[in-house]
Enzyme design. Structure first.
Site, PDB file in Angstrom:
ATOM      1  N   GLU A 182      26.214  32.839  47.831  1.00 39.29           N
ATOM      2  CA  GLU A 182      26.948  31.999  48.773  1.00 39.29           C
ATOM      3  C   GLU A 182      26.313  32.159  50.154  1.00 39.29           C
ATOM      4  O   GLU A 182      26.039  33.290  50.561  1.00 39.29           O
ATOM      5  CB  GLU A 182      28.422  32.404  48.858  1.00 39.29           C
ATOM      6  CG  GLU A 182      29.225  31.423  49.686  1.00 39.29           C
ATOM      7  CD  GLU A 182      30.727  31.739  49.731  1.00 39.29           C
ATOM      8  OE1 GLU A 182      31.169  32.732  49.127  1.00 39.29           O
ATOM      9  OE2 GLU A 182      31.426  30.978  50.397  1.00 39.29           O
ATOM     10  N   GLY A 202      31.273  41.167  53.898  1.00 34.18           N
ATOM     11  CA  GLY A 202      32.181  42.230  53.487  1.00 34.18           C
ATOM     12  C   GLY A 202      32.123  42.407  51.983  1.00 34.18           C
ATOM     13  O   GLY A 202      31.940  43.503  51.468  1.00 34.18           O
ATOM     14  N   MET A 251      31.792  39.766  48.018  1.00 36.65           N
ATOM     15  CA  MET A 251      31.560  38.431  47.450  1.00 36.65           C
ATOM     16  C   MET A 251      32.221  38.318  46.089  1.00 36.65           C
ATOM     17  O   MET A 251      32.085  39.200  45.247  1.00 36.65           O
ATOM     18  CB  MET A 251      30.040  38.213  47.355  1.00 36.65           C
ATOM     19  CG  MET A 251      29.644  36.899  46.727  1.00 36.65           C
ATOM     20  SD  MET A 251      30.215  35.482  47.696  1.00 36.65           S
ATOM     21  CE  MET A 251      30.434  34.275  46.394  1.00 36.65           C
ATOM     22  N   GLU A 252      32.894  37.179  45.901  1.00 36.46           N
ATOM     23  CA  GLU A 252      33.783  37.010  44.745  1.00 36.46           C
ATOM     24  C   GLU A 252      33.124  36.460  43.493  1.00 36.46           C
ATOM     25  O   GLU A 252      33.800  35.835  42.680  1.00 36.46           O
ATOM     26  CB  GLU A 252      34.925  36.068  45.152  1.00 36.46           C
ATOM     27  CG  GLU A 252      34.529  34.582  45.351  1.00 36.46           C
ATOM     28  CD  GLU A 252      34.245  34.196  46.799  1.00 36.46           C
ATOM     29  OE1 GLU A 252      33.912  35.095  47.594  1.00 36.46           O
ATOM     30  OE2 GLU A 252      34.344  33.004  47.128  1.00 36.46           O
ATOM     31  N   ASN A 253      31.808  36.673  43.276  1.00 35.25           N
ATOM     32  CA  ASN A 253      31.140  36.159  42.079  1.00 35.25           C
ATOM     33  C   ASN A 253      32.017  36.346  40.843  1.00 35.25           C
ATOM     34  O   ASN A 253      32.603  37.401  40.650  1.00 35.25           O
ATOM     35  CB  ASN A 253      29.834  36.907  41.833  1.00 35.25           C
ATOM     36  CG  ASN A 253      29.061  37.139  43.106  1.00 35.25           C
ATOM     37  OD1 ASN A 253      28.662  36.196  43.756  1.00 35.25           O
ATOM     38  ND2 ASN A 253      28.904  38.398  43.492  1.00 35.25           N
ATOM     39  N   HIS A 292      41.570  40.270  48.292  1.00 32.39           N
ATOM     40  CA  HIS A 292      41.007  38.972  48.677  1.00 32.39           C
ATOM     41  C   HIS A 292      39.999  38.480  47.637  1.00 32.39           C
ATOM     42  O   HIS A 292      40.104  37.352  47.143  1.00 32.39           O
ATOM     43  CB  HIS A 292      40.339  39.115  50.052  1.00 32.39           C
ATOM     44  CG  HIS A 292      39.695  37.861  50.549  1.00 32.39           C
ATOM     45  ND1 HIS A 292      40.340  36.993  51.390  1.00 32.39           N
ATOM     46  CD2 HIS A 292      38.474  37.313  50.305  1.00 32.39           C
ATOM     47  CE1 HIS A 292      39.541  35.964  51.654  1.00 32.39           C
ATOM     48  NE2 HIS A 292      38.400  36.143  51.009  1.00 32.39           N
ATOM     49  N   GLU A 293      39.043  39.324  47.305  1.00 35.50           N
ATOM     50  CA  GLU A 293      37.995  38.888  46.373  1.00 35.50           C
ATOM     51  C   GLU A 293      38.591  38.639  44.988  1.00 35.50           C
ATOM     52  O   GLU A 293      38.216  37.686  44.311  1.00 35.50           O
ATOM     53  CB  GLU A 293      36.856  39.907  46.293  1.00 35.50           C
ATOM     54  CG  GLU A 293      36.215  40.268  47.635  1.00 35.50           C
ATOM     55  CD  GLU A 293      35.750  39.077  48.460  1.00 35.50           C
ATOM     56  OE1 GLU A 293      35.424  38.024  47.883  1.00 35.50           O
ATOM     57  OE2 GLU A 293      35.724  39.202  49.712  1.00 35.50           O
ATOM     58  N   HIS A 328      40.339  35.313  44.787  1.00 33.04           N
ATOM     59  CA  HIS A 328      39.416  34.175  44.704  1.00 33.04           C
ATOM     60  C   HIS A 328      39.226  33.714  43.259  1.00 33.04           C
ATOM     61  O   HIS A 328      38.826  32.579  43.037  1.00 33.04           O
ATOM     62  CB  HIS A 328      38.045  34.562  45.269  1.00 33.04           C
ATOM     63  CG  HIS A 328      37.867  34.238  46.727  1.00 33.04           C
ATOM     64  ND1 HIS A 328      38.239  33.040  47.284  1.00 33.04           N
ATOM     65  CD2 HIS A 328      37.315  34.956  47.741  1.00 33.04           C
ATOM     66  CE1 HIS A 328      37.936  33.030  48.575  1.00 33.04           C
ATOM     67  NE2 HIS A 328      37.383  34.185  48.884  1.00 33.04           N
ATOM     68  N   GLU A 375      38.846  29.829  51.563  1.00 26.03           N
ATOM     69  CA  GLU A 375      38.956  31.015  52.420  1.00 26.03           C
ATOM     70  C   GLU A 375      40.307  31.107  53.136  1.00 26.03           C
ATOM     71  O   GLU A 375      40.948  32.141  53.118  1.00 26.03           O
ATOM     72  CB  GLU A 375      37.795  31.069  53.405  1.00 26.03           C
ATOM     73  CG  GLU A 375      36.437  31.299  52.742  1.00 26.03           C
ATOM     74  CD  GLU A 375      36.376  32.522  51.841  1.00 26.03           C
ATOM     75  OE1 GLU A 375      37.264  33.402  51.949  1.00 26.03           O
ATOM     76  OE2 GLU A 375      35.465  32.591  50.997  1.00 26.03           O
TER      77      GLU A 375
HETATM   78 ZN   LIG Z   1      36.758  34.932  50.769  1.00 19.81          ZN
END
Ligand SMILES: [Zn+2]
Length: 879
Positions: A128, A269, A271-273, A305-306, A309, A328
């Site tokens: 991303e 911070g 990443m939500e892969n 948070h991740e 997602h 987001e």
């Molecule tokens: Zn995010």
């Protein structure tokens, strides 16, 4: 090197792709300087496009094309063209076809940390927003959703662990070689920005989660060897997040395994892969002796948070990058709600509002101002901003306030039901809110398209003879970049009326009767509300819980504010009244300081804070927030023009010392009472107690000097108390400061996360004659320009959290930042651009400083070959 001026991309130009990719088979042979990627793509014309072009253009950069075949036939030189941004294949078939692409890239040389790179010996990806195009040629945009199967191969000694998205379907040795392979299959179609791959020598910590429907999911966190004992809290936070999303949003996890990899070189911070989150290790690793309470709470929030997602971002993704706030803003809202449920809701809300005010408000009021959904960008990486994230979350929260929590939950269910598996837009989301509530949000949509922080002016008037309290609200949004005339917004304003005994009065509106919920809906430029049956003059409590992200002014008197500080039932507004009152007094002190007059003090503020300290019913974390006067940056923002940071620093330090003097005995008693020898627990209540104790320590040291802090530093049994002491010592120009910083470095130099804390402590030193010492740390063995965490710790902290040095009147602070940006730009444009945004307030400064800052920004801008990322930020900053 490209020399042309980059052209902006506009939302209005969006059109779907002519071709879709359904399946991707990747075969990646990991080699440090020459990784080979073979990609087989199942492509078909997009049925939604009536007349697709006969050629197909794929995005790709910084790799070498070594093979290309269409339906098994190798393509000749004349059948395609390659440039430094793309691959175009002429005359593709009008029906489905298969494209095979072979490329090589160099993970070792990739210092931008976008695409596939190698750090500390491990292979890692960040795709991303547009990193996948550095791995292979592709339609690298979020509205192309494909199922990925990924085969990874590497020498077993280099990378015993091989990971990608989805479920592991096969693995084993490659016969006759020292290599091995793993095949991962992700059953959920996804855009390329959610692709991830990791190869390396990592340790893992495992757990299991049973979903609401009874499925067992393996949870696995990968870390550097030897760090396994620092994953407990992250794992616990993950399990709580998974449970919470089931209970509050009805969302279950959907793969057999959920993996997190912690790496030390990372631009963001985390990443939500899909199924394979990659984290900056500072948001995973925690042990009481290495992490502070703030670290623990960040870990909890970011893990959540991740994870969240997975539904808001992955299962439903964004149609294009203009819709970034759709994933987001919504996901920040969800993680804020989660943390509020795990911890103290009012304390969490105050923390979020502080962040919004210190980061988003200045952004929205300055040259980098943009709507929550921007309508144009040059480099999308520059739009991962406080506006998209934090204001984006506020916009979701306002919709919840307007339609009510039940309709909001119905709307979320509808959103998941309607758009699962799709790439959606903000309109799709808001339509669900409308359909579930039966309310029109047409005017509300302006929050997404109109930039700038709205200003609300509220005036109350009591008409005793009629027993009517009249509240007049006017709204105005100042003009900002390209948007001169702003429309009135639809604003939910939560309020209360309080009588002299501190009791809540019923809210009866003339002509409407009792309000169902205590929310006024502001839709016009000016509106007056008449509250009836009001027996005596009330004090209005305005914008409770910060129901709308606005700058509010009112005709409340000092007495009203002091009353609200002690009597408001809404804890947020108690804090807010304190901030407003103290801010007002501080601004007067700043004026005194800039005229070299004796600085004012304020007995009433001291009395109110004394009462707050004595009130044992209040949570310690809340009391700590009450004692924190508005920051120097807050005050600068309130002053807005001709700012003299030194006058602000002097005024604030003086008032703090005055308060410490008046409250001294109570503070000493409290400090002792809050000291305990129980084993450390990261729980919110314990963290709150430590927060108050460290705030008290800060005040006490302003009168008593460094002794207590030095003692706390030496005796601390956890990192929170140690950092609490260091934060205080760091601002006192005394030998104790140097001793403590040296001792801390010597004890922790082998631990990169603690070294980052040490760099940040040095960067915060508010001593204008010592900027050269801070700058010299860029040559220290502990610093590296190639590691974003180090750059952020030293130079980021310096330019954001040390206003007196950054804004030194001789310009040396600005020069330090500009030199760093220029040195970093060719290595890592994303981080360089972000760093350069610290110049955004230059116009606010007094003329001498703003001229010096402007010259430095211009110096950056004039550098030949400057990245698109940094060029966009500095150009806007100068506009
Ligand atoms: Zn995010």
């Amino acid at each position: 090197m490209k020399t042309d001026t980059p052209r902006p991309i506009h939302l209005k130009d969006y059109r779907p792709t002519d071709y879709l990719i359904d399946e991707v088979h990747l075969d990646v042979k990991l080699v440090p300087q020459q990784t080979r990627v073979k990609s087989v793509l199942a492509i078909r014309p997009n049925p939604a496009v009536s007349d697709p072009a006969s050629s197909l253009t794929l995005d790709g950069e910084q790799m070498e094309l070594t093979g290309l075949a269409l339906d098994g036939q190798p393509l000749a030189r004349g059948d395609y063209t390659v440039d430094d941004k793309s691959l175009t294949i002429d005359n593709v078939p009008s029906g489905p076809f298969t494209l095979e692409i072979e490329t090589t890239c160099d993970p070792d040389a990739n210092t931008s940390l976008s695409g596939l790179y190698r750090s500390s010996g491990n292979y890692c990806t960040q795709c991303e927003a547009e990193g996948f195009r550095r791995i292979t040629y592709y339609l690298d945009r979020p509205d192309v959703l494909a199922r990925f199967t990924t085969r990874i191969e590497a020498r077993r000694s280099d990378a015993p662990v091989l990971l990608s998205n989805g479920n592991l379907v096969a693995s084993g040795p490659v016969e006759g070689t020292e290599r091995h392979f793993a095949i991962w299959e992700d059953p959920f179609p996804k855009p390329s920005y959610l692709f991830a791959l990791v190869g390396g020598d990592l340790a893992d910590v495992d757990d299991v989660f049973t979903t609401a429907s009874g499925r067992e999911v393996t949870l696995r966190i990968y870390v550097e060897h030897g760090k396994e004992d620092r994953c407990d809290y992250a794992m616990d936070a993950l399990k709580r997040s998974m449970r919470w999303d089931e209970e509050v949003f009805g969302r279950e996890y959907d793969l057999d395994i959920f993996m997190i990899v912690a790496v030390s070189d990372f631009n963001m911070g985390a990443m939500e892969n899909k199924g394979l989150n990659i984290f900056n290790d500072k948001y995973i690793l925690a042990r009481p002796d290495t992490a502070t309470d703030a670290d623990y709470s960040n870990i909890e929030g970011i893990i959540a948070h991740e994870y969240f997602h997975n539904w808001t971002g992955n299962r439903i993704t964004c149609r294009d990058w203009f819709q970034l706030c759709l994933k987001e803003g919504l996901t920040v809202f969800r993680d804020q709600e989660f943390s509020s449920d795990m911890r103290s809701r009012p304390v969490k809300r105050i923390g979020d509002v502080k962040l919004l005010r210190s980061h988003q408000f200045p952004e929205d009021g300055g040259p980098l101002s943009h709507p929550v959904r921007p309508n144009a960008y040059i480099e999308i990486n520059n739009f991962y901003t406080a506006t998209v994230y934090e204001k984006g979350a506020e916009v979701v929260r306002m919709m919840q306030t307007l339609i009510g929590p039940e309709a909001f939950r119905k709307a979320m269910d509808l959103y998941f039901e309607r758009h699962d598996g799709e790439a959606a837009t903000v309109e799709d989301f808001v339509t669900c809110m409308e359909d579930a509530s039966g309310r029109s949000l047409d005017q509300f949509m302006l929050w997404y398209t109109q930039a700038g922080t709205p200003e609300l002016a509220v005036a109350g008037k009591f008409r005793r003879s009629e027993r009517v309290f009249e509240l007049t609200v006017t709204q105005m949004t100042p003009p900002s970049g390209g948007q001169r005339k702003k429309q009135p917004l639809h604003i939910p304003l939560e309020i209360g009326l309080i009588d002299a005994d501190g009791e809540a009065l019923p809210l009866k509106l003339d002509g409407h009767g009792a309000l169902e919920r205590p929310v006024l809906e502001i839709t016009e430029e000016e509106q007056t509300f008449h509250f009836t049956d009001v027996p005596d003059k009330p004090v209005p409590s305005l914008n409770r819980g910060f129901s709308c992200p606005v700058k509010l002014t009112s005709n409340l008197s000092d007495d009203d504010l002091l009353f609200l500080m002690s009597r408001d039932q809404d804890p947020f507004n108690r804090w807010e009244a304190c901030q407003t009152y103290a801010g007002k007094k501080l601004l007067q002190c700043v004026e005194d300081a800039s005229k070299n007059q004796t600085l004012r003090t304020d007995e009433q503020l001291a009395e109110a804070l004394d009462a707050c300290l004595a009130d044992t019913a209040l949570e310690p974390a809340f009391v700590a927030l009450m004692l924190n006067l508005p920051s120097e940056n807050d005050l600068a923002a309130r002053i807005g023009t001709n700012v003299d940071p030194w006058a602000i620093h002097t005024a604030r330090s003086n008032l703090m010392a005055y308060l410490a003097g008046v409250l001294h005995d109570r503070l000493i008693g409290l400090y002792d009472r809050l000291t305990d020898n129980d084993p450390y627990s990261p729980a919110a209540a314990d963290a709150g107690r430590r927060a108050l104790r460290n705030t008290v320590l800060d005040l006490l040291s302003r009168i008593d000097g460094p002794d207590v802090a030095s003692r706390q530093f030496k005796n601390a049994s956890n990192m929170t108390d140690q950092m609490g002491a260091l934060n205080v010592l760091g601002t006192i120009d005394a030998p104790e400061r140097t001793d403590a910083l040296n001792a801390f470095y010597d004890a922790n130099k082998a631990d990169h996360l603690l070294v980052d804390k040490w760099l940040a402590l040095n960067a915060m030193a508010p001593f204008p004659d010592k900027i050269a010492e801070i700058r010299a740390l860029t040559d220290h063995a502990a610093f590296s320009l190639k590691t974003p965490n180090k750059v952020r710790a030293l130079v980021g902290t310096f330019s954001i959290a040390n206003p007196v040095c950054f804004n030194h009147e001789d310009g040396s602070g600005y020069r330090f930042l500009a030199d760093t940006v220029l040195a970093l730009d060719s290595l890592n444009p994303q981080v360089a651009a972000r760093l350069s945004s610290a110049f955004k307030n230059w116009r606010m400064m007094e003329p001498g400083r703003s001229a010096l800052a402007k010259a430095e920004i211009e110096r950056i801008k004039s550098r030949k070959g400057l990245s698109r990322d940094t060029l966009e930020i500095v150009t806007k900053t100068l506009q």
